[in-house]
Design a protein around this motif. Structure first.
Motif, short mmCIF file in Angstrom:
data_model
loop_
_atom_site.label_atom_id
_atom_site.label_comp_id
_atom_site.label_asym_id
_atom_site.label_seq_id
_atom_site.Cartn_x
_atom_site.Cartn_y
_atom_site.Cartn_z
N SER A 150 0.97 -1.08 0.17
CA SER A 150 0.04 0.02 0.02
C SER A 150 0.99 1.26 0.04
O SER A 150 2.10 1.16 0.57
CB SER A 150 -1.20 0.02 1.18
N ASN A 640 -2.84 8.99 1.28
CA ASN A 640 -2.87 7.78 1.78
C ASN A 640 -3.71 7.66 3.19
O ASN A 640 -3.28 8.87 4.03
CB ASN A 640 -1.53 6.71 1.81
N SER A 656 -6.72 0.05 4.01
CA SER A 656 -5.79 0.82 3.64
C SER A 656 -6.50 1.66 2.38
O SER A 656 -7.11 0.94 1.53
CB SER A 656 -4.26 0.47 3.18
N ASP A 702 -7.10 -1.82 0.24
CA ASP A 702 -6.96 -2.94 0.85
C ASP A 702 -7.56 -2.88 2.12
O ASP A 702 -7.84 -2.06 3.05
CB ASP A 702 -5.32 -2.78 1.19
#
Length: 940
Positions: A150, A640, A656, A702
């Motif tokens: 990730s 992120n 994620s 994710d």
């Protein structure tokens, strides 16, 4: 929160833990050592890797060294393939580059100690990519590898599939003096021409001195490998080439599309590989708050290959085909056999100089500066990577009619039996009747052509980063703030040489031999129908003869340059809180990047087309080079968010989201126009790069659940989805190409004049050059472009279990990948397909107790699309078939300092196969062999 100076990261701590742990007890004022427990080995390295995965905020997998100088496999790529979601490709049956979650090497960024590493490749057919070659790094010099699946704001961009960070050792990782080394002999069972046993030697010495103010680490390794590969196949399958016949041999109109192979080949290649690695690291800590690290890393990788091939070329075949249009039999009269020789010479030199300074300004604030200057240089000696020679049976003027071209006197063909090997057919009775010698008689063999081609590439990366970390000593959810700015200068200088010429040479002094194929293809299946003899001569000897005759030349290179400058800034927050009394860890970050690109090509223009041979139009180059420059650029924000929730002491779940990018391959950005080999009547193919290409972009999600139920034991299941935009594909523009005078190139072969074709080159026959009345050539110019969007999703399942104190353990993992980017074999206009997309799995069993370690590992990868093809073969695909390999690793500790070991790779001697659009369209069946390493390792 009180900050401890120079806290080791999770991986460094794990590596140190893997070295030794001491237990102490306090009795009054006396400190007494109770015991020293050494915790090295497979079980401990797997436990360390598990702890890294559990503690990470995002999706991270890791591999830790089992001991000092002992990585789990002899090749980094072969270790990485054990990680869930990671699969590899192989070069000469040795781990080469990685695919992560279905995204091939170009979509994965490889760093070393957090620094982006350059790459260079001399082979013209592979293009110029950013993909790191793991063959160039010895596993003994690596202490660990982190695989970030990730995205994170603090990590350099460039990987959609993953960012893979290689960790190397530092002297402050160890206490005082530490040394380790190994020596082993490699026995490659495929080897025929080289040494039966080749050496691999590695050593590392680390020490600290002056009360640990200074530290010095020196490591090095040297490795040789001699091996042989054997292959049966064809260069390409071409759609609608030749004619279709019924079972009686009558030519009929084809019902739909049909295919024919360019060639059928039988190859034998002898490989001689040498690899040298070295590292010097100096560390200086004048106080508890300052530490500086100066390091130098180098590697030299050299491989020489001599290959011989017996084959024939289908110029105008007549084929009987199955329901898919794939031949079951092929016949081509009046042709010849071909006898090829290749000399490959690959040399790559890598150097990296780095400086890192860390300063704890206060208990809560630390700053760092990191800089490196790294270069990868392929073919620094300037030698072209490939020297190619071809001999053939002669073509003769049997009808004494100068107006008709000469013909070959060997009838060729092949019978295909589905997915097996072909049966080669040739009839040289007409050649015997005419010359008295058959196809393999030296008196019936003449020269045909030579080629010199390859890239000299120098890839330099200069990277500078100023970073900081602020730790919150007070209350609240906020724990840490990470921030920094980064500058990356990425420069590529490429010199591409491509020389192709038909020649007439006196072969009297050429050492030309043939040998039978009794030892050929033991594991490839039924080889009884192949050529009875294989060629044996040296391409360099043929070039020497041409040089003595004055017929050897090398075209001037095309010079291509790419300059890419990226400025980045990032900020990331670590937070710790609770939700319904469950501990929650959050990492949120944002990365800003601005990239400017400039592509420059310097090449001689095109003067004319020259009708030199019935199979070739020679492109006459100009004598004055000219420069062309194109520019591009883009700005991106890459966020992120990683959320980890500890559901209990044993259960962890995580979510994620990230946005990542991968930059285009370098060779896709060169603005030069390259004309491929041109044949009369076409095809007329050329290529041109595009520096204005945008990067691939991916939004990634994710989800995973992980159960850590015992020491070193856990199970996990994860789901991922990627929304990828700006996929790069080939676009074809039909247009004219202008000569140096601004006039379109014309075809002199359509209505040839008297005396043409003419192989004369010095001087050229004026009649065979194009003239004003000749037709203008319309070229298919392939140019890469950003085309479509796509989705890729998949599941990762992993189980790692230790069977109590028995010493036994096992790992089983699998990755299942799917998406709307799979290749549709029924489509002939598909513009987007993801190479490397495939399922994969690992099954590993091991035993470790009382100094004995045994590990048996099976790795499997399903079939996958290797390439979508090139314009010269009609953009026909290449698929690699499913492949599984069994490896063995065993060692025994003689005492605390010395161990002996045995490594076996591909112990069942599996073969690899590739095919075209259909499984019956064999492209390559290759046989390598198993290889074994036996050695001794010591540490102090």
């Amino acid at each position: 929160m009180t900050k401890t100076p120079f806290k080791y990261g999770a991986l460094s701590a794990a590596i140190m833990a893997a070295t030794s742990v001491s237990s102490f007890a306090q009795e009054g004022n006396d400190t007494q050592m109770l015991e020293e427990v050494v915790v090295t080995g497979i079980r401990q390295s797997l436990t360390n890797a598990m702890d890294i995965k559990r503690d990470a905020s995002g999706v991270v997998d890791a591999i830790s060294a089992e001991d000092i100088g002992k990585f789990p496999d002899s090749n980094l790529a072969e270790s990485l393939q054990r990680v869930t979601g990671v699969s590899i490709d192989r070069s000469n049956n040795e781990g080469n580059q990685v695919t992560v979650r279905g995204f091939g090497p170009s979509f994965n960024l490889v760093t070393m100690n957090g620094r982006q590493m350059p790459n260079s490749n001399a082979l013209a057919s592979k293009g110029i990519t950013r993909s790191f070659n793991f063959q160039e790094i010895a596993a003994e010099s690596v202490s660990g590898v982190e695989v970030y699946k990730s995205g994170r704001a603090t990590i350099s961009s460039g990987g959609i599939g993953s960012t893979i960070n290689i960790k190397t050792a530092r002297p402050f990782d160890y206490e005082g003096f530490t040394a380790a080394g190994s020596i082993k002999g490699m026995m490659d069972q495929s080897n025929e021409e080289g040494d039966d046993i080749t050496p691999e030697i590695s050593a590392m010495v680390s020490t600290t001195f002056m009360d640990d103010i200074f530290g010095l680490l020196v490591s090095g390794s040297y490795s040789e490998r001699d091996s042989q590969s054997q292959r049966v196949g064809t260069q390409a399958w071409v759609r609608n080439q030749g004619q279709v016949a019924d079972s009686d041999g009558n030519v009929i109109p084809p019902d739909g599309n049909f295919w024919a192979p360019y060639t059928f080949d039988v190859d034998v290649s002898n490989h001689y590989r040498t690899r040298e690695n070295a590292q010097v690291v100096f560390q200086f800590a004048p106080s508890d708050s300052v530490r500086a690290t100066l390091d130098y890393v180098m590697s030299d990788y050299e491989e020489n290959i001599d290959m011989n091939r017996t084959s024939y070329w289908f110029d105008n075949p007549v084929s009987q085909v199955d329901q898919n249009g794939t031949p079951v039999s092929i016949r081509n009269p009046n042709d010849e056999l071909n006898f090829w020789a290749w000399d490959y010479h690959f040399l790559t030199e890598n150097d990296s100089f780095g400086l890192n300074v860390e300063w704890d300004v206060t208990d809560n604030l630390s700053l760092s500066f990191d800089a490196h200057d790294s270069t990868s240089h392929s073919q620094p000696d300037g030698e072209q990577a490939e020297t190619i020679a071809n001999l053939k049976n002669p073509r003769l003027d049997t009808d004494n009619d100068p107006s008709t071209p000469p013909v070959g006197l060997v009838d060729i063909g092949a019978d295909l039996n589905g997915t097996g090997l072909p049966t080669v057919i040739y009839d040289d009775s007409d050649l015997i009747a005419e010359t008295g010698g058959g196809a393999y008689d030296k008196g019936s063999i003449v020269s045909d052509l030579f080629q010199k081609r390859g890239n000299e590439i120098e890839n330099n990366i200069k990277q500078y980063e100023i970073g900081g970390q602020w730790d919150n000593a007070g209350d609240g959810a906020l724990r840490t703030v990470h921030f920094g700015i980064e500058s990356t200068e990425y420069n590529v200088d490429a010199y591409r040489t491509a020389t192709f010429s038909f020649v007439n040479a006196d072969l009297t002094d050429l050492d030309l031999n043939f040998y039978d194929r009794d030892n050929f293809g033991d594991d490839l299946g039924d080889t009884s129908g192949l050529f009875p003899y294989l060629t044996d001569y040296d391409a360099a000897d043929f070039i020497d003869i041409l040089d003595q005759q004055g017929d050897f030349f090398v075209n001037p290179p095309t010079i291509n340059r790419i300059m890419e400058e990226t400025t980045a800034a990032y900020v990331a927050l670590d937070l710790e809180t609770e939700f319904n009394d469950l501990p929650v860890t959050i990492n949120a970050g944002l990365r800003y990047e601005d990239t400017d690109t400039e592509g420059t090509s310097v090449q001689n223009g095109f003067v004319d087309l020259y009708y030199r041979n019935t199979e070739e139009l020679y492109v006459v180059p100009g004598e004055t080079p000219s420069e062309q420059t194109l520019k591009g650029g883009y700005t991106r924000f890459l966020p992120n968010l990683d959320v980890k929730v500890d559901l209990s002491e044993d259960w962890v779940t995580r979510f994620s989201y990230s946005k990542t990018l991968a930059r285009p391959d370098v060779s896709a950005m060169f603005p030069a126009t390259q004309i491929n080999v041109v044949r009369p009547n076409g095809p007329f193919n050329a290529t041109q790069g595009n520096p204005g290409l945008l990067p691939y972009e991916s939004e990634n999600i994710d989800l995973s659940v992980e159960w850590y139920y015992g020491t070193g034991s856990y199970a996990s299941m994860g789901y991922f989805k990627k929304y990828v935009s700006n996929f790069i594909g080939s676009t074809v523009e039909k247009r004219e190409i202008l000569d140096v005078n601004g006039e379109p190139l014309r075809d002199p072969s359509v209505d040839p004049r008297q005396g043409c074709p003419d192989a004369s080159t010095d001087p050229l026959n004026e009649s065979c050059l194009s003239q004003a009345g000749d037709p203008v050539v319309t070229w298919d110019v392939g140019t890469p472009g950003n085309l479509e969007d796509a989705e890729v999703s998949g599941w990762e399942i992993n189980l790692q279990h230790m069977f109590g104190e028995s010493g036994f353990g096992a790992i089983a993992n699998a990755t299942f990948v799917d998406g709307d980017v799979e290749y549709d074999i029924s489509s002939f206009d598909q513009s987007l397909a993801l190479t490397g997309l495939s399922d994969s799995a690992n099954l590993i069993g091991f035993y470790e107790k009382d100094g004995l370690q045994i590990r048996l590992a099976y790795n499997w990868r399903d079939d996958f699309l290797l390439s979508t093809g090139q314009p010269q073969n009609g953009n026909e695909p290449t698929f690699t078939e499913a492949y599984g390999q069994l490896d063995l690793n065993a060692s025994y500790d003689i005492n605390d300092y010395v161990s002996i070991f045995l490594e076996g790779l591909n112990i069942t001697e599996e073969t690899t196969r590739r095919h075209g659009r259909y499984a019956e369209q064999l492209l390559s069946a290759e046989q390598y062999g198993s290889r074994y390493n036996i050695g001794i390792r010591a540490k102090f």
